[in-house]
Write a protein that holds these residues in place. Structure first.
Motif: not given
Length: 230
Positions: A97-125
């Motif tokens: 809820r806190w450390p991961v949330w804070t770090i995550f939002h420092q390096y992402t923007h909506h519909r960027g890299s996370i909205h991709s098939v490669v990101a889906a593979l990453l979360f799968m792994f």
């Protein structure tokens, strides 16, 4: 773009149907089927974790924290005390809820890299690694958990693309093409970093021979066909 309610409803329904299939075919036990359904539901809302610092993002990370806490607790040893299980759950929730949330939002923007098939593979792994090393699942069940994360994730991207098409007025909205993509190449540094992290995650996943043998086996689909109808 489909709203949060649509995503979580469709993901939960799809994951529930697939988990029942896995249970009836004999791939998992009832408890594992429940976790599969939960994994698919989580995957269905994962692509929106990169929303701006707003209440939806906080709600989703709180939801992820709660789900992860229950997954860890359900997978913990039975000889642990009630207080130990409570502490494990609280620590898991707090970290997400806190450390991961804070770090995550420092390096992402909506519909960027996370909205991709490669990101889906990453979360799968990552789900496979988490299931195997944290939840203590065998490699086959761990890969099944990862597959459900992947399917839920891709379902989210497909829904967003479908909502980019206005079928009533026969037009395509400006957002079309931003949801379902293999990789976000607008930012080469982030794209490269995502690919590298995905390859590293894949390299440390447990062996997958049994998983792929079962998934690609003709016998598996014969069993599914025989159990599909009354």
């Amino acid at each position: 773009m489909a709203n949060f309610s649509t995503h979580i409803t469709v993901a939960a329904a799809g994951a529930g149907l697939l988990s029942v299939l896995c249970l009836q075919v004999g791939l998992v036990q009832p408890r594992e089927a429940l976790i599969l359904a939960l994994m698919g539901t989580i995957g269905g809302i994962l692509p929106d974790v990169d929303l701006e610092h707003a209440y939806p993002s906080r709600i989703m990370f709180a939801l992820f924290g709660i789900m992860a806490a229950f997954l860890v607790i359900f997978s913990a040893e039975n000889d642990l005390s009630i207080v130990e299980l409570w502490l494990i759950g609280l620590v898991t929730f707090a970290v997400i809820r806190w450390p991961v949330w804070t770090i995550f939002h420092q390096y992402t923007h909506h519909r960027g890299s996370i909205h991709s098939v490669v990101a889906a593979l990453l979360f799968m792994f990552l789900a496979v690694i988490f299931s195997h090393h944290v939840m203590g699942k065998n490699s086959f069940v761990a890969w099944l958990n990862g597959l459900f994360i992947f399917c839920g994730f891709i379902l989210h991207l497909v829904l967003d693309e479908l909502y980019s098409v206005d079928f009533m007025n026969s037009r395509i909205k400006r957002s079309f093409g931003t949801a379902l993509k293999f990789l976000d190449t607008r930012n080469h540094m982030k794209a490269t970093a995502l690919v590298c992290v995905t390859l590293i995650a894949w390299a440390v996943t447990p062996e997958s021979a049994a998983f792929w043998d079962t998934l690609l086996s003709k016998q598996t689909y014969q069993i599914i066909h025989s159990r599909m109808l009354p």
